[in-house]
Motif scaffolding. Structure first.
Motif, PDB file in Angstrom:
ATOM      1  N   ILE A  50      -0.534  -3.717  11.390  1.00  0.00           N
ATOM      2  CA  ILE A  50      -0.112  -2.404  11.911  1.00  0.00           C
ATOM      3  C   ILE A  50      -0.054  -2.452  13.445  1.00  0.00           C
ATOM      4  N   ILE A  51      -1.086  -3.022  14.041  1.00  0.00           N
ATOM      5  CA  ILE A  51      -1.137  -3.101  15.503  1.00  0.00           C
ATOM      6  C   ILE A  51       0.025  -3.931  16.032  1.00  0.00           C
ATOM      7  N   LEU A  55       0.818  -1.214   0.000  1.00  0.00           N
ATOM      8  CA  LEU A  55       0.000   0.000   0.000  1.00  0.00           C
ATOM      9  C   LEU A  55       0.854   1.268   0.000  1.00  0.00           C
ATOM     10  N   GLY A  56       2.118   1.117  -0.403  1.00  0.00           N
ATOM     11  CA  GLY A  56       2.996   2.280  -0.465  1.00  0.00           C
ATOM     12  C   GLY A  56       2.732   3.094  -1.723  1.00  0.00           C
ATOM     13  N   PHE A  57       3.141   4.370  -1.685  1.00  0.00           N
ATOM     14  CA  PHE A  57       2.959   5.282  -2.835  1.00  0.00           C
ATOM     15  C   PHE A  57       1.505   5.154  -3.332  1.00  0.00           C
ATOM     16  N   VAL A  58       1.294   5.097  -4.649  1.00  0.00           N
ATOM     17  CA  VAL A  58       0.003   4.652  -5.191  1.00  0.00           C
ATOM     18  C   VAL A  58       0.402   3.610  -6.213  1.00  0.00           C
ATOM     19  N   THR A  59       0.247   2.332  -5.829  1.00  0.00           N
ATOM     20  CA  THR A  59       0.859   1.270  -6.604  1.00  0.00           C
ATOM     21  C   THR A  59      -0.187   0.284  -7.093  1.00  0.00           C
ATOM     22  N   GLY A  60      -0.446   0.298  -8.365  1.00  0.00           N
ATOM     23  CA  GLY A  60      -1.368  -0.690  -8.912  1.00  0.00           C
ATOM     24  C   GLY A  60      -0.638  -1.998  -9.164  1.00  0.00           C
ATOM     25  N   GLY A  61      -1.391  -3.063  -9.320  1.00  0.00           N
ATOM     26  CA  GLY A  61      -0.811  -4.319  -9.762  1.00  0.00           C
ATOM     27  C   GLY A  61      -0.974  -4.419 -11.268  1.00  0.00           C
ATOM     28  N   ALA A  62      -1.034  -5.641 -11.759  1.00  0.00           N
ATOM     29  CA  ALA A  62      -1.232  -5.849 -13.192  1.00  0.00           C
ATOM     30  C   ALA A  62      -2.238  -6.985 -13.364  1.00  0.00           C
ATOM     31  N   THR A  63      -3.346  -6.699 -14.034  1.00  0.00           N
ATOM     32  CA  THR A  63      -4.332  -7.753 -14.280  1.00  0.00           C
ATOM     33  C   THR A  63      -3.719  -8.788 -15.212  1.00  0.00           C
ATOM     34  N   LEU A  64      -4.314  -9.985 -15.204  1.00  0.00           N
ATOM     35  CA  LEU A  64      -3.733 -11.038 -16.041  1.00  0.00           C
ATOM     36  C   LEU A  64      -3.823 -10.689 -17.524  1.00  0.00           C
ATOM     37  N   ALA A  65      -4.948 -10.098 -17.929  1.00  0.00           N
ATOM     38  CA  ALA A  65      -5.051  -9.726 -19.347  1.00  0.00           C
ATOM     39  C   ALA A  65      -3.988  -8.688 -19.709  1.00  0.00           C
ATOM     40  N   SER A  66      -3.708  -7.775 -18.779  1.00  0.00           N
ATOM     41  CA  SER A  66      -2.701  -6.745 -19.088  1.00  0.00           C
ATOM     42  C   SER A  66      -1.292  -7.331 -19.148  1.00  0.00           C
ATOM     43  N   GLN A 107       8.885   6.917  11.045  1.00  0.00           N
ATOM     44  CA  GLN A 107       9.816   6.196  10.158  1.00  0.00           C
ATOM     45  C   GLN A 107      10.145   4.821  10.736  1.00  0.00           C
ATOM     46  N   ALA A 108      10.249   4.749  12.063  1.00  0.00           N
ATOM     47  CA  ALA A 108      10.557   3.460  12.693  1.00  0.00           C
ATOM     48  C   ALA A 108       9.404   2.478  12.447  1.00  0.00           C
ATOM     49  N   LEU A 109       8.177   2.977  12.510  1.00  0.00           N
ATOM     50  CA  LEU A 109       7.023   2.105  12.267  1.00  0.00           C
ATOM     51  C   LEU A 109       6.980   1.647  10.802  1.00  0.00           C
ATOM     52  N   VAL A 110       7.289   2.568   9.891  1.00  0.00           N
ATOM     53  CA  VAL A 110       7.331   2.217   8.465  1.00  0.00           C
ATOM     54  C   VAL A 110       8.354   1.102   8.230  1.00  0.00           C
ATOM     55  N   ARG A 111       9.530   1.252   8.850  1.00  0.00           N
ATOM     56  CA  ARG A 111      10.585   0.237   8.667  1.00  0.00           C
ATOM     57  C   ARG A 111      10.196  -1.103   9.292  1.00  0.00           C
ATOM     58  N   GLU A 112       9.577  -1.022  10.482  1.00  0.00           N
ATOM     59  CA  GLU A 112       9.162  -2.249  11.162  1.00  0.00           C
ATOM     60  C   GLU A 112       8.146  -3.011  10.306  1.00  0.00           C
ATOM     61  N   LEU A 113       7.191  -2.270   9.757  1.00  0.00           N
ATOM     62  CA  LEU A 113       6.184  -2.899   8.888  1.00  0.00           C
ATOM     63  C   LEU A 113       6.852  -3.510   7.659  1.00  0.00           C
ATOM     64  N   ARG A 114       7.765  -2.758   7.055  1.00  0.00           N
ATOM     65  CA  ARG A 114       8.472  -3.267   5.874  1.00  0.00           C
ATOM     66  C   ARG A 114       9.189  -4.578   6.201  1.00  0.00           C
ATOM     67  N   ASP A 115       9.894  -4.600   7.326  1.00  0.00           N
ATOM     68  CA  ASP A 115      10.698  -5.771   7.649  1.00  0.00           C
ATOM     69  C   ASP A 115       9.837  -6.973   8.017  1.00  0.00           C
ATOM     70  N   ARG A 116       8.636  -6.723   8.551  1.00  0.00           N
ATOM     71  CA  ARG A 116       7.748  -7.848   8.856  1.00  0.00           C
ATOM     72  C   ARG A 116       7.156  -8.437   7.578  1.00  0.00           C
ATOM     73  N   GLY A 117       7.124  -7.631   6.526  1.00  0.00           N
ATOM     74  CA  GLY A 117       6.751  -8.168   5.212  1.00  0.00           C
ATOM     75  C   GLY A 117       5.282  -8.482   5.005  1.00  0.00           C
ATOM     76  N   GLU A 118       4.431  -8.025   5.901  1.00  0.00           N
ATOM     77  CA  GLU A 118       3.002  -8.343   5.783  1.00  0.00           C
ATOM     78  C   GLU A 118       2.250  -7.234   5.041  1.00  0.00           C
ATOM     79  N   VAL A 119       2.689  -5.997   5.274  1.00  0.00           N
ATOM     80  CA  VAL A 119       2.060  -4.859   4.612  1.00  0.00           C
ATOM     81  C   VAL A 119       3.118  -3.765   4.430  1.00  0.00           C
TER      82      VAL A 119
END
Ligand SMILES: *Cc1c(COP(=O)(O)O)cnc(C)c1O
Length: 456
Positions: A452-453, A74-85, A406-418
């Motif tokens: 997040i919690i 959910l970082g920046f504004v990041t779309g995925g790619a549909t299978l047809a695309s 910033q510490a929370l952002v890094r913690e979330l990143r390192d946990r790899g869930e969101v």
């Protein structure tokens, strides 16, 4: 290389099996991790063939790639790619068309058909023509370049022939312009200082139209550029387009609308009113690799003044001809040769229709609202703005310092869930959860909140 030609099926099916395994696991792989790039290796004098290259990629590089195509990035504004695309993107490389000119291929016509579909989807009339560029930054840049030529037209000079100095100082007015607009001002020779930041409405990211009018009046008839923002990245706020358009009856300005992802408001009944005058703009920026969910790199640039666009971007050469009638794309954007960027969009639109795109937007908005409700009800967190559309902007209830956020952002990143990205909103450090992936289901909001919690 030549022997590969006899094994093209084998090479592509190996790649296909690998790609399918990646796509199937994308919801489960870590969404993010601190990058630990492998040691660089030297270029091989003699290559070892496709299989070795693939194995090397799989061991050295792929594990460090993020899960940005998945539902909880959910970082920046990041779309995925549909299978047809993705299929369309692959075929783009297979056919390897250069849609620069229409001398020898229908590819540019496919691009025009796609542009027509997008125009229809966003409620933009055929007074606008469009072209594909690499992203919203480039779309903003092209729109402002056309605006620059328009300024020259107002002042009786040609910037494309005589240069920016012919204009003198330029005024660009905007409330909460995206950072890419400043980049465009630098590239275009206006300079970042050309931006006159207009006051925002209290506790909002939308421009105060009275303040905008005051600034326009102060220009005493000198032409200007107004950048209206349709969907800001922190709170998805929208400038009042009807009021901004109305100002044109009294003041001379080029109206550029940055609707990179906010343009998709047109797809839902609830939000469509925010952009129903989008068509009135002189130039419009809409990203495709965000909410349309096609692979990078893809965005659209619309304008009512293709004649001025050709003046800026024309690429005369005897073998290309002088642009007449419908100009080739080579005369409309910074690139000359390029890929058939439209094909991935074409596939997604053909496969899923307007309804499919609407479904992505609605599910993302629903998920954002649900996360917003969770955050509002938890005393440890503070929701900084009502969830207007697909972005949740929140912070820590206690001491939301830069360091702690910033510490929370890094913690979330390192946990790899969101994965979330940090920001500041009206001077407060905060986090943003931007929903724009087609895979994100409503239930994902609960999982994201739990993550997040757990990281607090
Ligand atoms: C993302 C974004 C941009 C820049 O888009 P890129 O595709 O990264 O070049 C510009 N404006 C807005 C409002 C955006 O959200």
């Amino acid at each position: 290389m030549k022997s590969d030609l006899n094994r093209s099926g084998e090479i592509l099916s190996t790649t296909q099996d690998y790609a399918a395994s990646i796509l199937e696991a994308v919801s489960d792989r870590p969404v993010s991790a601190e990058p630990h790039p492998p040691e660089p290796v030297r270029l091989q004098e003699v290559g070892h063939g496709f299989e070795v290259a693939l194995a090397d990629f799989q061991t050295r590089w792929a594990p460090g790639f993020s899960g940005s195509a998945g539902p909880r990035y959910l970082g920046f504004v990041t779309g995925g790619a549909t299978l047809a695309s993705i299929a369309g993107d692959w075929l783009t490389s297979v056919f390897d068309q250069n849609p620069t000119s229409a001398l020898d291929s229908t590819a540019p016509y496919l691009e025009r058909e796609t542009i027509g579909w997008l125009r229809e989807m966003f409620g933009i009339s055929d007074a606008h023509t469009g072209c594909f560029v690499t992203g919203a930054t480039m779309s903003n840049m092209v729109g402002l370049a056309i605006g620059r030529e328009w300024l020259g037209e107002q002042m009786g000079v040609s910037v494309s022939e005589d240069g920016i100095a012919a204009l003198g100082a330029v005024n660009v007015l905007s409330g909460a312009a995206h950072s890419s607009v400043y980049k465009a001002l630098s590239i275009l020779g206006f300079g970042r200082q050309a931006m006159k930041r207009i006051a925002l409405l209290p506790a909002r990211e939308a421009v105060d139209v009275f303040a905008l009018e005051e600034q326009l009046r102060a220009l005493k008839g000198a032409p200007a550029i107004v950048v209206a923002n349709a969907g800001t990245v922190n709170t998805v706020d929208f400038d009042d387009l009807p009021a901004t358009v109305e100002l044109r009856t009294r003041y001379k300005f080029w109206l550029h609308v940055d609707a990179a992802f906010g343009g998709f408001a047109a797809l839902t009944e609830e939000h469509a009113g925010l952009v129903n005058l989008l068509d009135q703009a002189d130039s419009i920026c809409i990203d495709c690799h965000k909410w349309l969910n096609v692979p990078y790199d893809s965005a659209i640039q619309f304008t009512r003044r293709r004649d001025l666009q050709v003046r800026v971007f024309q690429n005369y050469a005897t073998y290309l001809g002088v642009p007449q009638g419908v100009p080739d794309f080579v005369h409309l954007t910074p690139e000359n040769s390029r890929r058939l960027r439209a094909l991935a969009c074409w596939f997604s639109l053909a496969a899923y229709g307007k309804e499919g795109q609407r479904d992505i937007v609605q599910r993302n908005v629903d998920a954002a609202r649900r996360l917003g409700e969770h955050i509002k009800s938890d005393a440890r967190l503070s929701l900084l703005d009502p969830v207007r559309m697909n972005v949740v902007c929140f912070t820590l209830a206690n001491e939301p310092s830069e360091e702690r956020v910033q510490a929370l952002v890094r913690e979330l990143r390192d946990r790899g869930e969101v994965f979330l990205t940090p920001t500041t909103l009206h001077g407060t450090w905060a986090l943003r959860a931007a929903f724009s992936n087609w895979r994100t289901e409503l239930g994902e909001a609960d999982r994201i909140f739990a993550a997040i919690i757990a990281a607090l």
